[in-house]
Design an enzyme around this catalytic site. Structure first.
Site, PDB file in Angstrom:
ATOM      1  CB  CYS A  25      -1.192   0.099   1.273  1.00  0.00           C
ATOM      2  SG  CYS A  25      -2.266  -1.336   0.970  1.00  0.00           S
ATOM      3  CG  HIS A  75     -13.234   8.451 -10.932  1.00  0.00           C
ATOM      4  ND1 HIS A  75     -14.269   7.778 -10.254  1.00  0.00           N
ATOM      5  CD2 HIS A  75     -12.805   7.722 -11.521  1.00  0.00           C
ATOM      6  CE1 HIS A  75     -14.971   6.901 -10.991  1.00  0.00           C
ATOM      7  NE2 HIS A  75     -13.633   6.724 -12.034  1.00  0.00           N
ATOM      8  CD  GLU A 136      -8.459   0.297   2.096  1.00  0.00           C
ATOM      9  OE1 GLU A 136      -8.147   1.005   2.752  1.00  0.00           O
ATOM     10  OE2 GLU A 136      -7.358  -0.768   2.450  1.00  0.00           O
TER      11      GLU A 136
END
Length: 150
Positions: A25, A75, A136
């Site tokens: 990550c 986005h 998530e």
């Protein structure tokens, strides 16, 4: 009148990277987030009110969450502005990308805290934010409960 909880669910796509993290990550990547927003209040008891029987109109709750969270984060790529990721953010912005710089490591845990503050500030005085759940992945989520944070 009894208190009732209602929940509205939202989805949005957001990218992020965790600066200094010791796993995958640390790389820029994205998620299809699912956000469940639960508020609590008493249903409107005035039968002359067009919203009679509602805690809050789902449309009103949707507008708040869309304006504060979905429209902002969908986005977008989120970076901690207190890290060298600001250089990457600046480069992406010059190329027309939507970047959000925050004061925290953009984990689900910290994002759900940020979201709770934004939503609470916009709710009517007689409606309280009860909980948030930010999913998530299919198997991972963070939750925020008012009762844990009073």
């Amino acid at each position: 009148m009894p208190k009732i909880r209602i929940t509205k669910q939202f989805t949005f796509e957001t990218g992020h990277a965790l600066y200094g993290y010791d796993g995958k990550c640390k790389n820029v990547h994205g998620h299809s987030y699912k956000l469940s927003v639960t508020v609590i209040g008493e249903p409107i008891s005035d039968n002359a009110n067009v919203k009679y029987g509602m805690v809050i109109d789902f449309t009103d709750l949707k507008r708040i969450v869309k304006e504060e969270i979905v429209d902002q984060f969908d986005h977008a790529t989120v970076f901690n502005k207190n890290t060298p990721h600001v250089e990457l953010a600046a480069e992406l912005q010059t190329r027309g990308h939507h970047v959000i710089l925050v004061d925290y490591q953009p984990t689900s845990e910290n994002m759900v805290i940020d979201f709770s503050n934004k939503i609470k500030a916009r709710l009517p005085h007689n409606i309280a934010l009860f909980s948030l759940r930010l999913q998530e992945t299919d198997t991972s989520y963070a939750e925020w409960f008012a009762s844990d944070n009073s």
